[in-house]
Design a protein around this motif. Structure first.
Motif, PDB file in Angstrom:
ATOM      1  N   GLY A 175      14.444  10.018  -1.280  1.00  0.00           N
ATOM      2  CA  GLY A 175      13.419  10.689  -0.482  1.00  0.00           C
ATOM      3  C   GLY A 175      13.525  10.399   1.000  1.00  0.00           C
ATOM      4  O   GLY A 175      12.704  10.883   1.785  1.00  0.00           O
ATOM      5  N   THR A 176      14.538   9.592   1.406  1.00  0.00           N
ATOM      6  CA  THR A 176      14.731   9.303   2.830  1.00  0.00           C
ATOM      7  C   THR A 176      16.096   9.793   3.283  1.00  0.00           C
ATOM      8  O   THR A 176      17.021   9.955   2.488  1.00  0.00           O
ATOM      9  N   TRP A 177      16.196   9.993   4.589  1.00  0.00           N
ATOM     10  CA  TRP A 177      17.469  10.389   5.188  1.00  0.00           C
ATOM     11  C   TRP A 177      17.677   9.542   6.437  1.00  0.00           C
ATOM     12  O   TRP A 177      18.295   8.496   6.408  1.00  0.00           O
ATOM     13  N   ASP A 230      10.142  -3.744  -2.188  1.00  0.00           N
ATOM     14  CA  ASP A 230      10.441  -2.311  -2.198  1.00  0.00           C
ATOM     15  C   ASP A 230       9.189  -1.477  -1.985  1.00  0.00           C
ATOM     16  O   ASP A 230       9.216  -0.447  -1.303  1.00  0.00           O
ATOM     17  N   LEU A 231       8.071  -1.908  -2.542  1.00  0.00           N
ATOM     18  CA  LEU A 231       6.819  -1.170  -2.393  1.00  0.00           C
ATOM     19  C   LEU A 231       6.295  -1.277  -0.962  1.00  0.00           C
ATOM     20  O   LEU A 231       5.799  -0.282  -0.395  1.00  0.00           O
ATOM     21  N   LYS A 232       6.426  -2.442  -0.382  1.00  0.00           N
ATOM     22  CA  LYS A 232       5.989  -2.618   1.011  1.00  0.00           C
ATOM     23  C   LYS A 232       6.855  -1.781   1.948  1.00  0.00           C
ATOM     24  O   LYS A 232       6.352  -1.211   2.922  1.00  0.00           O
ATOM     25  N   LEU A 233       8.145  -1.708   1.646  1.00  0.00           N
ATOM     26  CA  LEU A 233       9.038  -0.883   2.458  1.00  0.00           C
ATOM     27  C   LEU A 233       8.677   0.591   2.332  1.00  0.00           C
ATOM     28  O   LEU A 233       8.668   1.330   3.328  1.00  0.00           O
ATOM     29  N   ARG A 234       8.359   1.033   1.126  1.00  0.00           N
ATOM     30  CA  ARG A 234       7.972   2.437   0.921  1.00  0.00           C
ATOM     31  C   ARG A 234       6.694   2.759   1.693  1.00  0.00           C
ATOM     32  O   ARG A 234       6.528   3.872   2.178  1.00  0.00           O
ATOM     33  N   ARG A 235       5.803   1.787   1.826  1.00  0.00           N
ATOM     34  CA  ARG A 235       4.593   2.000   2.641  1.00  0.00           C
ATOM     35  C   ARG A 235       4.973   2.142   4.115  1.00  0.00           C
ATOM     36  O   ARG A 235       4.461   3.027   4.813  1.00  0.00           O
ATOM     37  N   GLN A 236       5.901   1.306   4.586  1.00  0.00           N
ATOM     38  CA  GLN A 236       6.344   1.400   5.976  1.00  0.00           C
ATOM     39  C   GLN A 236       6.993   2.746   6.275  1.00  0.00           C
ATOM     40  O   GLN A 236       6.860   3.286   7.372  1.00  0.00           O
ATOM     41  N   LEU A 237       7.672   3.296   5.281  1.00  0.00           N
ATOM     42  CA  LEU A 237       8.375   4.572   5.450  1.00  0.00           C
ATOM     43  C   LEU A 237       7.479   5.774   5.161  1.00  0.00           C
ATOM     44  O   LEU A 237       7.944   6.910   5.165  1.00  0.00           O
ATOM     45  N   GLN A 238       6.193   5.508   4.892  1.00  0.00           N
ATOM     46  CA  GLN A 238       5.210   6.550   4.595  1.00  0.00           C
ATOM     47  C   GLN A 238       5.475   7.262   3.277  1.00  0.00           C
ATOM     48  O   GLN A 238       4.941   8.351   3.036  1.00  0.00           O
ATOM     49  N   LEU A 239       6.309   6.659   2.428  1.00  0.00           N
ATOM     50  CA  LEU A 239       6.512   7.216   1.095  1.00  0.00           C
ATOM     51  C   LEU A 239       5.336   6.858   0.195  1.00  0.00           C
ATOM     52  O   LEU A 239       5.118   7.493  -0.835  1.00  0.00           O
ATOM     53  N   ILE A 240       4.614   5.798   0.535  1.00  0.00           N
ATOM     54  CA  ILE A 240       3.303   5.492  -0.034  1.00  0.00           C
ATOM     55  C   ILE A 240       2.300   5.781   1.068  1.00  0.00           C
ATOM     56  O   ILE A 240       2.379   5.212   2.163  1.00  0.00           O
ATOM     57  N   ASN A 241       1.361   6.670   0.808  1.00  0.00           N
ATOM     58  CA  ASN A 241       0.585   7.298   1.876  1.00  0.00           C
ATOM     59  C   ASN A 241      -0.438   6.401   2.562  1.00  0.00           C
ATOM     60  O   ASN A 241      -0.746   6.599   3.736  1.00  0.00           O
ATOM     61  N   ASN A 242      -0.994   5.431   1.847  1.00  0.00           N
ATOM     62  CA  ASN A 242      -2.048   4.624   2.454  1.00  0.00           C
ATOM     63  C   ASN A 242      -2.075   3.229   1.832  1.00  0.00           C
ATOM     64  O   ASN A 242      -1.445   2.970   0.806  1.00  0.00           O
ATOM     65  N   ASP A 243      -2.833   2.334   2.458  1.00  0.00           N
ATOM     66  CA  ASP A 243      -2.880   0.945   2.006  1.00  0.00           C
ATOM     67  C   ASP A 243      -3.550   0.802   0.644  1.00  0.00           C
ATOM     68  O   ASP A 243      -3.201  -0.083  -0.141  1.00  0.00           O
ATOM     69  N   GLU A 244      -4.514   1.679   0.376  1.00  0.00           N
ATOM     70  CA  GLU A 244      -5.189   1.621  -0.924  1.00  0.00           C
ATOM     71  C   GLU A 244      -4.199   1.915  -2.050  1.00  0.00           C
ATOM     72  O   GLU A 244      -4.186   1.230  -3.079  1.00  0.00           O
ATOM     73  N   ARG A 245      -3.350   2.912  -1.840  1.00  0.00           N
ATOM     74  CA  ARG A 245      -2.343   3.248  -2.834  1.00  0.00           C
ATOM     75  C   ARG A 245      -1.335   2.105  -2.976  1.00  0.00           C
ATOM     76  O   ARG A 245      -0.887   1.788  -4.089  1.00  0.00           O
ATOM     77  N   LEU A 246      -0.998   1.455  -1.870  1.00  0.00           N
ATOM     78  CA  LEU A 246      -0.083   0.319  -1.920  1.00  0.00           C
ATOM     79  C   LEU A 246      -0.643  -0.797  -2.787  1.00  0.00           C
ATOM     80  O   LEU A 246       0.078  -1.379  -3.617  1.00  0.00           O
TER      81      LEU A 246
END
Length: 442
Positions: free
Chosen positions: A387-389, A297-313
C-alpha cells in the motif's frame, strides 16, 4: 570506482540508480573482453552464446531492443551487449542450481513467478496482443490493506490468450521453470481471477476478471512434468474456495504463512499444518518476527497514515497483544518455553522466544519450510510495506549483517541448527505416521 563502491556499500539504503551505473560500467568492460577473446576467435564459449540466443531468439531480441531504448542514455546501444548479459545470467543461474544440488539440496533453487509485468517493459510492449493495457493488477480493500492494492502491472487478457492458443502463457511458464527445482507462482488465484483496476478511474473502482482456470492449470501441470519442477501456489489473502481443491488435486503446493495459520483464537499446532505446503515463518509483505513481537509494524503504519487515527492504532495494538498471548500459549503447549503469565509476556527474552518460535514452526507437518534472512538475523525492519510507494523505502534497506557476517554469527548458526533438527524430527514423525497408516490398512 573503488571509493564509490565503498560509499554505496556503506549506505543504509541501496541507491539502485548509482549501483546500476557502477555495475554496467563493469559489464561493458566484460563484454569488450568477450568480443575480443571469444567472438573474434569464434571460441566454444561464443558458440554456446549463439546457441543460447537461438533457443529463444524472438523474446531475447525483443528484450534487447527495449533495453536499448530504455538505457541508451547511459550505456551502449549494441544489442549484443544485452544478449550477452542474459547469456551470463542464465549461465550463473544454471551453475547455482547445480551447486545447490551437489550440496545435497533435494530441490535446490525456488524461482518466483511474478503476477504480472510493467507496461513499459519488453514483455508487454512487444506482445500487446496478449495483454489489456487499459488496466492494472491489484487487490481489493481488505483488513491487510484497507485502501486496496494497485501493483501497477499489466494483466493478461483472457480472451486474447485463448484466441492465440495460449502460446505466450506456455512459453512464459516454460521459461520460468528453467534452472530450478520449484516455481512459486505469486498470487496463484490469478489462474482463476484477478482484480483489475481501470487506468481511467472514471470507469469505476475495479472488479474481478475471470480466467480459463482449467486450461491454465493444465498447462502449468504439463510444464511442471516436463521440467521436473515442483509448483508452489502463493494462495495468501482472499482465496476463492473454487480454486483451493483444484490446486490440491493438481499437486500444487499451498503457501502457508505462520501469522495467518490460525484456528479462530489460536495458532494452529504444527501437526495441523497442510502437508502439501510451503510454510513461511514470514515473508516480504508482512512484518518481520521482531517487528511483529514489538508492535513496531503497527506504529509504522500509523506514521504512514495506513492506520487512520490513534484510536484505531490502540485497537490493533490490543489485538496484537492477544495474538502474542496465543503465540506464547502455542510455544508452551509444544514445550518449547516455560509457562508465562499473560501479563508477563513482554518480559520474555526475545532471543529465547525467536529460537523457540523457529523450532516449533519448522517441526510442522508442512513438507517445505522457509525463514527469510531478515528473521534469521532478527532484524526489525520490514522489506516492503503493502500500500506504499514513495512513503517508505521498499526493497532499499540493507540487512544489518552481510552474508559473510551471517556465516560467522553464532546466533544465526544456532537458529539454522534448530531448523535442521526440527525438520529432521518432522520428517521422522511423518514417516512413522505413514508406516502406521499402511500397517493398519493391511
Amino acid at each position: 570506482m573503488v571509493t564509490k563502491k565503498q560509499a554505496l556499500n556503506q549506505a543504509q539504503l541501496i541507491n539502485y540508480e548509482e549501483v546500476q551505473l557502477l555495475k554496467y560500467a563493469a559489464y561493458e568492460k566484460l563484454y569488450q573482453i568477450f568480443c575480443q577473446q571469444h567472438v573474434k576467435h569464434e571460441t566454444t564459449r561464443y558458440h554456446a552464446y549463439l546457441h543460447f540466443i537461438e533457443q529463444d531468439k524472438s523474446a531475447l531480441m525483443q528484450f534487447a531492443h527495449k533495453e536499448i531504448d530504455l538505457a541508451s542514455k547511459y550505456f551502449t546501444q549494441e544489442e549484443g551487449f544485452y544478449l550477452y548479459l542474459q547469456f551470463v545470467a542464465s549461465e550463473q543461474l544454471e551453475a547455482c542450481q547445480l551447486n545447490a544440488k551437489q550440496c545435497g539440496m533435494s530441490i535446490g533453487l525456488i524461482r518466483d513467478l511474478a503476477v504480472g509485468a510493467v507496461s513499459h517493459g519488453a514483455e508487454v510492449s512487444a506482445n500487446l496482443s496478449f495483454f489489456c493495457d487499459n488496466a492494472s493488477i491489484g487487490a481489493p480493500p481488505d483488513p491487510f490493506a484497507e485502501q486496496g492494492q494497485n501493483w501497477g502491472l499489466t494483466p493478461f487478457d483472457p480472451v486474447k490468450l485463448k484466441q492465440h492458443d495460449f502460446t505466450h502463457f506456455i512459453q512464459f511458464i516454460r521459461s520460468n521453470m528453467q534452472h530450478c527445482g520449484a516455481l512459486r507462482i505469486d498470487h496463484v488465484m490469478g489462474l482463476l481471477r484477478l482484480w483489475w483496476w481501470p487506468l481511467n478511474r472514471d470507469l469505476g473502482e475495479g472488479s474481478y476478471v475471470y480466467y480459463p482456470v482449467e486450461t491454465l492449470l493444465a498447462i502449468v501441470c504439463l510444464e511442471s512434468q516436463r521440467a521436473r519442477c515442483v509448483v508452489i501456489g502463493e494462495d495468501l489473502g482472499i482465496v476463492p474456495p473454487e480454486i483451493v481443491s483444484r490446486l490440491a488435486q493438481a499437486g500444487v503446493f499451498s503457501n502457508e504463512l505462520f501469522y495467518f495459520c490460525k484456528d479462530y483464537d489460536r495458532f494452529k499446532p504444527p501437526k495441523d499444518y497442510k502437508h502439501q505446503s510451503l510454510m513461511m515463518l514470514a515473508n516480504h509483505d508482512v512484518p518481520t518476527i521482531k517487528a511483529w513481537w514489538m508492535g513496531d509494524d503497527l506504529k509504522l503504519r500509523r506514521q504512514l497514515q495506513l492506520i487512520n487515527n490513534d484510536e484505531r492504532l490502540l485497537q490493533v495494538l490490543h489485538t496484537r497483544q492477544l495474538e502474542k498471548q496465543q503465540l506464547i500459549h502455542l510455544l508452551v503447549e509444544q514445550k518449547a518455553i516455560a509457562p508465562v503469565a499473560d501479563d508477563n509476556i513482554d518480559q520474555v527474552d526475545f532471543e529465547v522466544l525467536l529460537l523457540a518460535w523457529i523450532s516449533v514452526a519448522a517441526q510442522g507437518n508442512a513438507q517445505l519450510f522457509s525463514v527469510q534472512l531478515s528473521d534469521l538475523v532478527a532484524d526489525k525492519h520490514g522489506v516492503n510495506i503493502p500500500g506504499t510507494w514513495k512513503e517508505f523505502p521498499n526493497w532499499q534497506r540493507r540487512l544489518p549483517l552481510s552474508i559473510q557476517q551471517m556465516s560467522q554469527s553464532v546466533k544465526v548458526q544456532q537458529r539454522l541448527n534448530a531448523i535442521n533438527q526440527s525438520r529432521q524430527a518432522s520428517g521422522q514423525q511423518f514417516a512413522a505416521k505413514m508406516s502406521s497408516s499402511n500397517n493398519s490398512e493391511q
